[in-house]
Design a protein around this motif. Structure first.
Motif, PDB file in Angstrom:
ATOM      1  N   SER A  90       0.843  -1.197   0.000  1.00  0.00           N
ATOM      2  CA  SER A  90       0.000   0.000   0.000  1.00  0.00           C
ATOM      3  C   SER A  90       0.884   1.254   0.000  1.00  0.00           C
ATOM      4  N   THR A  91       0.315   2.371   0.377  1.00  0.00           N
ATOM      5  CA  THR A  91       1.003   3.637   0.136  1.00  0.00           C
ATOM      6  C   THR A  91       0.804   4.642   1.274  1.00  0.00           C
ATOM      7  N   ASP A  92       1.738   5.565   1.390  1.00  0.00           N
ATOM      8  CA  ASP A  92       1.610   6.625   2.404  1.00  0.00           C
ATOM      9  C   ASP A  92       0.429   7.551   2.110  1.00  0.00           C
ATOM     10  N   GLU A  93      -0.090   7.501   0.867  1.00  0.00           N
ATOM     11  CA  GLU A  93      -1.186   8.399   0.496  1.00  0.00           C
ATOM     12  C   GLU A  93      -2.465   8.085   1.267  1.00  0.00           C
ATOM     13  N   VAL A  94      -2.548   6.887   1.878  1.00  0.00           N
ATOM     14  CA  VAL A  94      -3.776   6.542   2.614  1.00  0.00           C
ATOM     15  C   VAL A  94      -3.949   7.435   3.850  1.00  0.00           C
ATOM     16  N   PRO A 153      -9.151   9.597  -5.459  1.00  0.00           N
ATOM     17  CA  PRO A 153      -9.730   8.279  -5.755  1.00  0.00           C
ATOM     18  C   PRO A 153      -8.665   7.170  -5.707  1.00  0.00           C
ATOM     19  N   TYR A 154      -7.440   7.475  -6.134  1.00  0.00           N
ATOM     20  CA  TYR A 154      -6.356   6.481  -6.031  1.00  0.00           C
ATOM     21  C   TYR A 154      -6.128   6.103  -4.574  1.00  0.00           C
ATOM     22  N   ALA A 155      -5.925   7.113  -3.717  1.00  0.00           N
ATOM     23  CA  ALA A 155      -5.612   6.845  -2.309  1.00  0.00           C
ATOM     24  C   ALA A 155      -6.775   6.129  -1.622  1.00  0.00           C
ATOM     25  N   LYS A 180       5.051   9.670 -13.936  1.00  0.00           N
ATOM     26  CA  LYS A 180       5.333  10.098 -12.574  1.00  0.00           C
ATOM     27  C   LYS A 180       6.373  11.213 -12.575  1.00  0.00           C
ATOM     28  N   LEU A 181       6.379  12.010 -11.498  1.00  0.00           N
ATOM     29  CA  LEU A 181       7.191  13.238 -11.488  1.00  0.00           C
ATOM     30  C   LEU A 181       8.650  13.043 -11.938  1.00  0.00           C
ATOM     31  N   ILE A 182       9.363  12.156 -11.258  1.00  0.00           N
ATOM     32  CA  ILE A 182      10.816  12.079 -11.521  1.00  0.00           C
ATOM     33  C   ILE A 182      11.130  11.590 -12.942  1.00  0.00           C
ATOM     34  N   VAL A 198       5.387  18.497  -0.655  1.00  0.00           N
ATOM     35  CA  VAL A 198       6.520  17.728  -0.129  1.00  0.00           C
ATOM     36  C   VAL A 198       6.242  16.229  -0.220  1.00  0.00           C
ATOM     37  N   ARG A 199       7.239  15.495  -0.702  1.00  0.00           N
ATOM     38  CA  ARG A 199       7.165  14.028  -0.755  1.00  0.00           C
ATOM     39  C   ARG A 199       8.449  13.464  -0.140  1.00  0.00           C
ATOM     40  N   ASP A 200       8.366  12.192   0.297  1.00  0.00           N
ATOM     41  CA  ASP A 200       9.517  11.499   0.885  1.00  0.00           C
ATOM     42  C   ASP A 200      10.014  10.495  -0.162  1.00  0.00           C
ATOM     43  N   ASP A 246      -2.759  23.592 -10.676  1.00  0.00           N
ATOM     44  CA  ASP A 246      -2.520  22.552  -9.680  1.00  0.00           C
ATOM     45  C   ASP A 246      -3.382  21.314  -9.941  1.00  0.00           C
ATOM     46  N   ARG A 247      -2.946  20.194  -9.370  1.00  0.00           N
ATOM     47  CA  ARG A 247      -3.763  18.964  -9.353  1.00  0.00           C
ATOM     48  C   ARG A 247      -4.919  19.198  -8.367  1.00  0.00           C
ATOM     49  N   PRO A 248      -6.167  18.878  -8.730  1.00  0.00           N
ATOM     50  CA  PRO A 248      -7.277  19.044  -7.774  1.00  0.00           C
ATOM     51  C   PRO A 248      -7.041  18.197  -6.517  1.00  0.00           C
ATOM     52  N   GLY A 249      -7.281  18.789  -5.360  1.00  0.00           N
ATOM     53  CA  GLY A 249      -7.132  18.053  -4.091  1.00  0.00           C
ATOM     54  C   GLY A 249      -5.709  17.639  -3.782  1.00  0.00           C
ATOM     55  N   HIS A 250      -4.746  18.334  -4.346  1.00  0.00           N
ATOM     56  CA  HIS A 250      -3.320  17.969  -4.250  1.00  0.00           C
ATOM     57  C   HIS A 250      -2.829  17.915  -2.795  1.00  0.00           C
ATOM     58  N   ASP A 251      -2.463  16.747  -2.335  1.00  0.00           N
ATOM     59  CA  ASP A 251      -1.951  16.613  -0.961  1.00  0.00           C
ATOM     60  C   ASP A 251      -0.663  17.415  -0.805  1.00  0.00           C
ATOM     61  N   MET A 299      -3.594  15.920 -20.503  1.00  0.00           N
ATOM     62  CA  MET A 299      -3.288  16.385 -19.150  1.00  0.00           C
ATOM     63  C   MET A 299      -2.542  17.718 -19.128  1.00  0.00           C
ATOM     64  N   TYR A 300      -1.698  17.952 -20.142  1.00  0.00           N
ATOM     65  CA  TYR A 300      -0.733  19.041 -20.004  1.00  0.00           C
ATOM     66  C   TYR A 300      -0.855  20.177 -21.014  1.00  0.00           C
ATOM     67  N   SER A 301      -1.467  19.929 -22.202  1.00  0.00           N
ATOM     68  CA  SER A 301      -1.342  20.994 -23.207  1.00  0.00           C
ATOM     69  C   SER A 301      -2.057  22.278 -22.756  1.00  0.00           C
TER      70      SER A 301
HETATM   71  O1  TDX Z   1       3.790  16.725 -13.911  1.00  0.00           O
HETATM   72  C1  TDX Z   1       3.802  16.673 -12.657  1.00  0.00           C
HETATM   73  N1  TDX Z   1       4.032  17.822 -11.980  1.00  0.00           N
HETATM   74  C2  TDX Z   1       4.044  17.870 -10.614  1.00  0.00           C
HETATM   75  O2  TDX Z   1       4.255  18.937 -10.029  1.00  0.00           O
HETATM   76  C3  TDX Z   1       3.595  15.457 -11.932  1.00  0.00           C
HETATM   77  C4  TDX Z   1       3.356  14.159 -12.661  1.00  0.00           C
HETATM   78  C5  TDX Z   1       3.615  15.514 -10.565  1.00  0.00           C
HETATM   79  N2  TDX Z   1       3.817  16.685  -9.917  1.00  0.00           N
HETATM   80  C6  TDX Z   1       3.824  16.697  -8.430  1.00  0.00           C
HETATM   81  C7  TDX Z   1       2.609  16.075  -7.774  1.00  0.00           C
HETATM   82  C8  TDX Z   1       3.181  15.526  -6.493  1.00  0.00           C
HETATM   83  O3  TDX Z   1       3.224  16.538  -5.519  1.00  0.00           O
HETATM   84  O4  TDX Z   1       4.924  15.907  -8.025  1.00  0.00           O
HETATM   85  C9  TDX Z   1       4.607  15.123  -6.857  1.00  0.00           C
HETATM   86  C10 TDX Z   1       4.770  13.659  -7.181  1.00  0.00           C
HETATM   87  O5  TDX Z   1       3.759  13.320  -8.115  1.00  0.00           O
HETATM   88  P1  TDX Z   1       3.572  11.820  -8.674  1.00  0.00           P
HETATM   89  O6  TDX Z   1       4.849  11.343  -9.252  1.00  0.00           O
HETATM   90  O7  TDX Z   1       2.346  11.804  -9.507  1.00  0.00           O
HETATM   91  O8  TDX Z   1       3.363  11.004  -7.320  1.00  0.00           O
HETATM   92  P2  TDX Z   1       2.289  11.148  -6.133  1.00  0.00           P
HETATM   93  O9  TDX Z   1       1.062  11.824  -6.583  1.00  0.00           O
HETATM   94  O10 TDX Z   1       3.014  11.714  -4.950  1.00  0.00           O
HETATM   95  O11 TDX Z   1       1.946   9.589  -5.894  1.00  0.00           O
HETATM   96  C11 TDX Z   1       3.014   8.627  -5.915  1.00  0.00           C
HETATM   97  O12 TDX Z   1       3.425   8.251  -4.639  1.00  0.00           O
HETATM   98  C12 TDX Z   1       2.700   7.315  -3.937  1.00  0.00           C
HETATM   99  C13 TDX Z   1       2.677   7.408  -6.758  1.00  0.00           C
HETATM  100  O13 TDX Z   1       2.173   7.805  -8.013  1.00  0.00           O
HETATM  101  C14 TDX Z   1       1.739   6.500  -6.081  1.00  0.00           C
HETATM  102  O14 TDX Z   1       1.522   5.325  -6.844  1.00  0.00           O
HETATM  103  C15 TDX Z   1       2.295   6.131  -4.754  1.00  0.00           C
HETATM  104  O15 TDX Z   1       1.360   5.390  -4.029  1.00  0.00           O
END
Ligand code: TDX
Ligand code: NAD
Length: 341
Positions: free
Chosen positions: A122-126, A146-148, A186-188, A210-212, A269-274, A329-331
């Motif tokens: 599972s995930t820290d998002e829960v 919805p994912y979390a 995913k971001l990275i 912030v993410r870990d 921003d992403r809606p509901g962005h943690d 998603m991005y254009s």
């Molecule tokens: O284009 C982007 N720009 C941006 O700013 C994307 C794709 C993400 N982001 C931000 C959103 C988040 O704050 O970067 C952060 C990381 O985003 P994601 O890579 O989408 O990860 P996150 O939403 O944190 O969820 C991830 O971590 C927990 C995984 O996708 C999940 O599967 C996992 O459970």
């Protein structure tokens, strides 16, 4: 030990299977994977000739595929899931199906025989957004996407089989993984590959979320430690204690790839962005003697190097299904972003 690894053709699953063959001589693996857009058979090329390796294409929601795959297995590690938060915001249906119903189907087959352990990944998002302090395993769940919410449903369902039927279940809640073979939504990996191509890096909102960041091999080692040492009915946080804002991660990627700062764009921003996730990992450290080993800069350098050497792998993806997804998603976001910063 004979393992069933569901979702083993995805990012963490395929790294885990490689890890089993590298670090656990004598163990064997069956992979069951539906090969969705995120699952790729070539992710398993390195292990396909290993002793006892078996791949089955199938859905964890299909009891027949699950029964065939689980035959002869002592333990199950369930990675199979829909995993991308942004996609869950567009359409939650496949998330509820795979991340909740899929777990039910797996649990029903699992409990038909006496087996060692069912590990639900599972995930820290829960825990939802954690503005201050850190989440402990006993804290209340507060999923906000919805994912979390689907992942929370899946792990609660799995654990209910322990409480109700005594089925040996362990749940892990990991923080953000990064490393080789991560799908470039995913971001990275998105930012590394965009930076390598001179494309914009779309940072959501103010970029201060912030993410870990946990290197994928460290996560896989934690799961192996649990399979060997943990008793059933346990829940473990698996984090690296390496908290960075998305701006900091972006700067590190620019530095590692040598791309110019003017690629960065602040977009809607992403809606509901943690805002922030932060795990207390005392239990993993004190009970199981596990600690993440890879410093972020080192893990990022290895990851950048992997994407540099494996351009073919991600170019195929980026010119396929991903292309349409990225446009949707991005254009609009990039057009509205008001120029470079
Ligand atoms: O284009 C982007 N720009 C941006 O700013 C994307 C794709 C993400 N982001 C931000 C959103 C988040 O704050 O970067 C952060 C990381 O985003 P994601 O890579 O989408 O990860 P996150 O939403 O944190 O969820 C991830 O971590 C927990 C995984 O996708 C999940 O599967 C996992 O459970
Ligand atoms: P991923 O999206 O890269 O891979 C998911 C895999 O599951 C793919 O191979 C896909 O084909 C397969 N799959 C999807 N639906 C299926 C179904 N119905 N039946 C069989 N297979 C199916 O995901 P990932 O990033 O490797 O994540 C793996 C697991 O770890 C997930 O459960 C996720 O929730 C969890 N997790 C991920 C992270 C992270 O940062 N990536 C962090 C914590 C927890």
């Amino acid at each position: 030990m004979r393992l069933l690894v569901t979702g083993g053709a995805g990012f963490i699953g395929s790294n885990f299977v490689r890890g089993v063959y590298r670090w656990k001589p004598g163990w064997t693996v069956t992979v069951l994977d539906k090969l969705t857009y995120a699952g790729r058979l070539e992710n398993l090329d390195d292990v396909k000739t290993e002793e006892g390796f078996r791949f089955l294409k199938g859905d964890i929601c299909d009891p027949f595929s699950v029964a065939e795959a689980m035959e002869g297995c002592d333990a199950v590690v369930n990675f199979a899931a829909e995993t991308h938060v942004d996609r869950s915001i567009e359409d939650a249906a496949s998330f509820v199906r795979t991340d909740v119903e899929g777990v039910r189907v797996l649990m029903e087959e699992f409990r038909r025989k006496d087996r060692a352990l069912f590990l639900q990944v599972s995930t820290d998002e829960v825990y939802g957004s954690v503005e201050h302090g850190s989440s402990k395993e006993i804290h209340k769940l507060d999923p906000r996407s919805p994912y979390a919410a689907s992942k929370a449903g899946g792990e609660l369902l799995a654990m209910s089989y322990w409480t109700t039927y005594g089925v040996p279940v362990v749940v892990t809640r990991a923080s953000n993984n990064y490393g080789p073979f991560q799908y470039p939504e995913k971001l990275i990996p998105l930012f590394i590959t965009n930076a390598m191509d001179g494309e914009p890096l779309p940072l959501y909102g103010d970029g201060m979320n912030v993410r870990d960041w946990l290197y994928v091999d460290d996560h896989c080692k934690a799961l192996l430690r649990i399979l060997e040492k943990s008793g059933p009915g346990r829940i473990y946080n698996v984090g690296a204690g390496q908290l960075f804002t998305n701006r900091e991660v972006t700067s590190a990627i620019l530095e590692a790839t040598g791309a110019p700062r003017n690629l960065v764009r602040y977009v809607d921003d992403r809606p509901g962005h943690d805002r922030r996730y932060c795990l207390d990992v005392t239990l993993m450290e004190e009970e199981l003697g596990w600690k993440a080993e890879t410093p972020f800069r080192e893990g990022l350098a290895m990851t950048v190097e992997w994407y540099r050497r494996n351009r073919n792998w991600w170019e195929v993806i980026k010119s396929g299904e991903f292309r349409e997804y990225y446009k949707t998603m991005y254009s609009g976001r990039l057009e509205r972003s008001g120029g470079y910063r």
